[in-house]
Design a protein around this motif. Structure first.
Motif, PDB file in Angstrom:
ATOM      1  N   PRO A 106       0.804  -1.227   0.000  1.00  0.00           N
ATOM      2  CA  PRO A 106       0.000   0.000   0.000  1.00  0.00           C
ATOM      3  C   PRO A 106       0.838   1.279   0.000  1.00  0.00           C
ATOM      4  O   PRO A 106       1.930   1.338   0.565  1.00  0.00           O
ATOM      5  CB  PRO A 106      -0.808  -0.118   1.288  1.00  0.00           C
ATOM      6  CG  PRO A 106       0.072  -0.918   2.200  1.00  0.00           C
ATOM      7  CD  PRO A 106       0.803  -1.894   1.322  1.00  0.00           C
ATOM      8  N   THR A 107       0.289   2.285  -0.613  1.00  0.00           N
ATOM      9  CA  THR A 107       0.854   3.639  -0.617  1.00  0.00           C
ATOM     10  C   THR A 107      -0.313   4.617  -0.559  1.00  0.00           C
ATOM     11  O   THR A 107      -1.390   4.333  -1.090  1.00  0.00           O
ATOM     12  CB  THR A 107       1.696   3.888  -1.887  1.00  0.00           C
ATOM     13  OG1 THR A 107       2.756   2.946  -1.940  1.00  0.00           O
ATOM     14  CG2 THR A 107       2.279   5.298  -1.898  1.00  0.00           C
ATOM     15  N   GLY A 108      -0.102   5.758   0.082  1.00  0.00           N
ATOM     16  CA  GLY A 108      -1.155   6.759   0.184  1.00  0.00           C
ATOM     17  C   GLY A 108      -0.795   8.048  -0.529  1.00  0.00           C
ATOM     18  O   GLY A 108       0.387   8.402  -0.649  1.00  0.00           O
ATOM     19  N   LEU A 109      -1.794   8.747  -1.011  1.00  0.00           N
ATOM     20  CA  LEU A 109      -1.625  10.046  -1.655  1.00  0.00           C
ATOM     21  C   LEU A 109      -2.634  11.014  -1.060  1.00  0.00           C
ATOM     22  O   LEU A 109      -3.825  10.703  -0.978  1.00  0.00           O
ATOM     23  CB  LEU A 109      -1.844   9.934  -3.169  1.00  0.00           C
ATOM     24  CG  LEU A 109      -1.965  11.259  -3.934  1.00  0.00           C
ATOM     25  CD1 LEU A 109      -0.643  12.017  -3.933  1.00  0.00           C
ATOM     26  CD2 LEU A 109      -2.444  11.012  -5.372  1.00  0.00           C
ATOM     27  N   HIS A 110      -2.131  12.175  -0.622  1.00  0.00           N
ATOM     28  CA  HIS A 110      -3.024  13.218  -0.122  1.00  0.00           C
ATOM     29  C   HIS A 110      -2.678  14.533  -0.805  1.00  0.00           C
ATOM     30  O   HIS A 110      -1.513  14.918  -0.890  1.00  0.00           O
ATOM     31  CB  HIS A 110      -2.894  13.389   1.397  1.00  0.00           C
ATOM     32  CG  HIS A 110      -3.932  14.302   1.973  1.00  0.00           C
ATOM     33  ND1 HIS A 110      -3.827  15.674   1.934  1.00  0.00           N
ATOM     34  CD2 HIS A 110      -5.130  14.044   2.570  1.00  0.00           C
ATOM     35  CE1 HIS A 110      -4.881  16.208   2.493  1.00  0.00           C
ATOM     36  NE2 HIS A 110      -5.696  15.254   2.889  1.00  0.00           N
ATOM     37  N   ILE A 111      -3.716  15.207  -1.318  1.00  0.00           N
ATOM     38  CA  ILE A 111      -3.545  16.510  -1.975  1.00  0.00           C
ATOM     39  C   ILE A 111      -4.450  17.520  -1.293  1.00  0.00           C
ATOM     40  O   ILE A 111      -5.650  17.272  -1.130  1.00  0.00           O
ATOM     41  CB  ILE A 111      -3.881  16.436  -3.477  1.00  0.00           C
ATOM     42  CG1 ILE A 111      -2.987  15.424  -4.197  1.00  0.00           C
ATOM     43  CG2 ILE A 111      -3.741  17.817  -4.117  1.00  0.00           C
ATOM     44  CD1 ILE A 111      -3.346  15.228  -5.655  1.00  0.00           C
ATOM     45  N   SER A 112      -3.878  18.638  -0.875  1.00  0.00           N
ATOM     46  CA  SER A 112      -4.646  19.782  -0.374  1.00  0.00           C
ATOM     47  C   SER A 112      -4.510  20.882  -1.423  1.00  0.00           C
ATOM     48  O   SER A 112      -3.412  21.385  -1.659  1.00  0.00           O
ATOM     49  CB  SER A 112      -4.114  20.266   0.976  1.00  0.00           C
ATOM     50  OG  SER A 112      -4.192  19.238   1.948  1.00  0.00           O
TER      51      SER A 112
ATOM     52  N   ILE B   9       2.913  11.913  -0.348  1.00  0.00           N
ATOM     53  CA  ILE B   9       2.825  10.487  -0.633  1.00  0.00           C
ATOM     54  C   ILE B   9       3.469   9.758   0.541  1.00  0.00           C
ATOM     55  O   ILE B   9       4.470  10.228   1.090  1.00  0.00           O
ATOM     56  CB  ILE B   9       3.502  10.111  -1.962  1.00  0.00           C
ATOM     57  CG1 ILE B   9       4.947  10.587  -2.002  1.00  0.00           C
ATOM     58  CG2 ILE B   9       2.730  10.685  -3.143  1.00  0.00           C
ATOM     59  CD1 ILE B   9       5.702  10.134  -3.250  1.00  0.00           C
ATOM     60  N   TYR B  10       2.873   8.661   0.946  1.00  0.00           N
ATOM     61  CA  TYR B  10       3.380   7.988   2.147  1.00  0.00           C
ATOM     62  C   TYR B  10       3.203   6.478   2.013  1.00  0.00           C
ATOM     63  O   TYR B  10       2.298   5.992   1.309  1.00  0.00           O
ATOM     64  CB  TYR B  10       2.675   8.510   3.401  1.00  0.00           C
ATOM     65  CG  TYR B  10       1.171   8.406   3.398  1.00  0.00           C
ATOM     66  CD1 TYR B  10       0.523   7.363   4.064  1.00  0.00           C
ATOM     67  CD2 TYR B  10       0.385   9.353   2.743  1.00  0.00           C
ATOM     68  CE1 TYR B  10      -0.860   7.266   4.073  1.00  0.00           C
ATOM     69  CE2 TYR B  10      -0.990   9.274   2.755  1.00  0.00           C
ATOM     70  CZ  TYR B  10      -1.616   8.227   3.413  1.00  0.00           C
ATOM     71  OH  TYR B  10      -2.987   8.141   3.418  1.00  0.00           O
ATOM     72  N   ALA B  11       4.084   5.753   2.683  1.00  0.00           N
ATOM     73  CA  ALA B  11       4.083   4.294   2.615  1.00  0.00           C
ATOM     74  C   ALA B  11       4.342   3.724   3.997  1.00  0.00           C
ATOM     75  O   ALA B  11       5.266   4.172   4.690  1.00  0.00           O
ATOM     76  CB  ALA B  11       5.149   3.808   1.635  1.00  0.00           C
ATOM     77  N   PRO B  12       3.556   2.740   4.434  1.00  0.00           N
ATOM     78  CA  PRO B  12       3.785   2.124   5.750  1.00  0.00           C
ATOM     79  C   PRO B  12       5.147   1.447   5.819  1.00  0.00           C
ATOM     80  O   PRO B  12       5.656   0.920   4.825  1.00  0.00           O
ATOM     81  CB  PRO B  12       2.657   1.094   5.848  1.00  0.00           C
ATOM     82  CG  PRO B  12       1.602   1.573   4.895  1.00  0.00           C
ATOM     83  CD  PRO B  12       2.355   2.231   3.775  1.00  0.00           C
TER      84      PRO B  12
END
Length: 523
Positions: free
Chosen positions: A370-376, A480-483
């Motif tokens: 898994p990888t996460g993406l957050h955009i503000s 972008i973030y990864a556990p």
């Protein structure tokens, strides 16, 4: 009855009236900057001294009235040019909603009004009172992260030197009696600003020697830093020795101020031993052609008024190109071998406030990791809603769930171009500092004026250029973030997560940029 001697000769009346008029125009034109500064004084204990700075400045000017009476006020050469620079700083700061820049520019305009109307001779006589006025500007929050780190470094080092074992992660640490965390109130920024402000005033009033003044101001900078470190160590030590019955709540702040007051008091007592005798009173001067030409006074005032009001003409023209449509944040297309996940890897979101739109999505790489993406995304930015702000962070220092363990930078690639991003390891606090607790690696950067950067300064500069060139103020904060894998040691887990994040940028960077451009909706 005897006639009362006027405070200033008659030839001061017209220049002084022109100065008061100019000052009134400055405060009226930039009232929102002045009001914002006053509101900061009201809600922040760190900058509450701002209320007394103008009063002290007026008193310092009053002390110089005898000196001023022997001078001829006339407009100073090129003062209006310096006012143009201050007005340009205000405009640049206002375009990107930087309070520190606009408020600094406002005080600079007030200070430069003196040479613009009354002349450089008067300005030199009032050099310190005018310089002291800059202490009214609430600036210094940029020092918080570094000062918090210094406080944590010293506290942990002192505890270990005292024979107390310490386990530390970021700004949090554990000792046998409990867990502690260094937050903004522990940074010592309040002590530093209070000490420097009072120290500069004390040095000016007590010493005639420039060397003595510089040395004392240097001491006023070093002493609060060291005192705050010792204060933090003593509070933790007191809590440890008392079984966490003392110095663990509000009382530790009270102890801190008492300790700081004692230290600063001793500093001033020691400094008072070398006080210089007061300077002799100025001799009366015989003036020739004392009255400045009427035309010169009004010409100086006119030039100053043009410089003060010029930013509003530029601002009005730039406002015609503002993007006002509601933000429809496009979701980046996911290309193989990556796939979209049903949900993000965890519940964390960066603490970026008042965004025009947000996107939080999860992805899976070719191996299903898994990888996460957050955009503000931000549009129509102002002083409350803006991309780059000291209040916008990945994690608040007092967050009950998440904490920032490490901070640093990483050199990555995006669309074949090198990019320096901010890197951080973030931990879930629900299991404390347990090694098996949830952790992830986050990379963050901005998209401003079509440029990717992680620098706040470059981001602000690009934001101003975007407004000036008509590109607009559309911009975004991207994370972008990864556990981190619990089956690897810390370094291996971070390297594995970093490789996954770089793979995302290599494979999906084009889609990310395309989504940002689509959201902006203009060529």
């Amino acid at each position: 009855m005897t006639a009362t001697k006027p405070l200033l000769p008659a030839y001061w009346h017209r220049p002084l009236a022109a100065f008061v008029l100019l000052l009134a125009v400055i405060l009226a034109a930039y009232w929102h900057s002045a009001w914002g500064m006053a509101m900061t004084w009201t809600r922040s204990e760190t900058y509450a001294h701002g209320f007394v700075v103008p009063l002290i400045t007026l008193w310092l000017v009053w002390r110089q009235r005898a000196v001023l009476a022997g001078m001829v006020p006339r407009p100073g050469s090129l003062a209006w040019l310096l006012m143009a620079g201050a007005a340009a700083l205000w405009l640049a700061g206002d375009l990107v909603a930087v309070n520190a820049a606009t408020q600094l520019a406002l005080v600079a305009l007030i200070v430069l009004a003196v040479p613009a109307v009354l002349g450089w001779q008067v300005t030199r006589a009032l050099a310190f009172p005018l310089a002291f006025l800059f202490f009214a500007v609430p600036i210094g929050d940029f020092l918080l992260p570094r000062m918090m780190e210094w406080t944590a470094d010293f506290t942990v080092l002192a505890l270990r030197a005292s024979g107390i074992p310490v386990y530390r992660e970021g700004l949090q640490f554990i000792i046998p009696s409990g867990a502690w965390s260094v937050v903004e109130a522990c940074s010592g920024i309040r002590y530093l600003i209070a000490s420097v402000t009072a120290g500069c005033l004390f040095a000016y009033l007590s010493y005639q020697s420039m060397l003595k003044r510089v040395v004392f101001i240097g001491v006023a900078i070093v002493v609060p830093l060291v005192a705050n470190w010792v204060r933090a160590y003593l509070i933790v030590l007191l809590g440890h020795l008392s079984g966490n019955t003392l110095a663990t709540g509000v009382d530790h702040l009270i102890y801190g101020w008492l300790f700081f007051g004692l230290v600063i008091g001793v500093m001033f007592l020691i400094g008072a031993r070398w006080v210089d005798p007061p300077a002799p009173a100025p001799k009366a001067m015989t003036l020739a052609q004392a009255d400045a030409p009427r035309q010169a006074t009004w010409l100086g005032l006119a030039l100053a008024l043009v410089m003060v009001l010029a930013p509003y003409g530029v601002h009005a023209m730039l406002g015609l190109t503002a993007q006002t449509a509601p933000v429809q944040l496009a979701q980046p297309q996911v290309a193989a071998p990556w796939t979209a996940a049903a949900q993000p890897p965890n519940t964390w979101v960066p603490m970026f406030r008042h965004a025009s739109a947000d996107l939080n999505m999860g992805l899976l790489d070719a191996q299903g990791k898994p990888t996460g993406l957050h955009i503000s995304y931000y549009r129509q930015q102002n002083y409350e809603r803006k991309l780059i702000s000291s209040e916008n962070v990945l994690v608040f220092s007092n967050d009950p769930v998440w904490s920032r363990v490490t901070s640093g930078a990483a050199a990555v690639r995006l669309q074949g171009q090198p990019l320096q991003v901010e890197s951080a390891v973030i931990r879930n606090n629900t299991r404390g500092m347990a090694v098996g607790g949830e952790r992830f690696l986050a990379w963050r950067f901005y998209w401003v004026h079509g440029v990717f950067t992680a620098s706040d300064y470059v981001g602000k500069l690009q934001g101003a250029l975007g407004r000036i060139t008509g590109w607009g103020d559309d911009s975004a904060h991207i994370v972008i973030y990864a556990p981190l894998s619990g089956e690897m040691d810390a370094k291996e887990a971070e390297a594995d997560a970093a490789a996954r994040l770089q793979a995302y940028l290599d494979s999906q960077g084009g889609a990310l940029l395309a989504a940002l451009k689509q959201t902006r909706g203009r060529d």
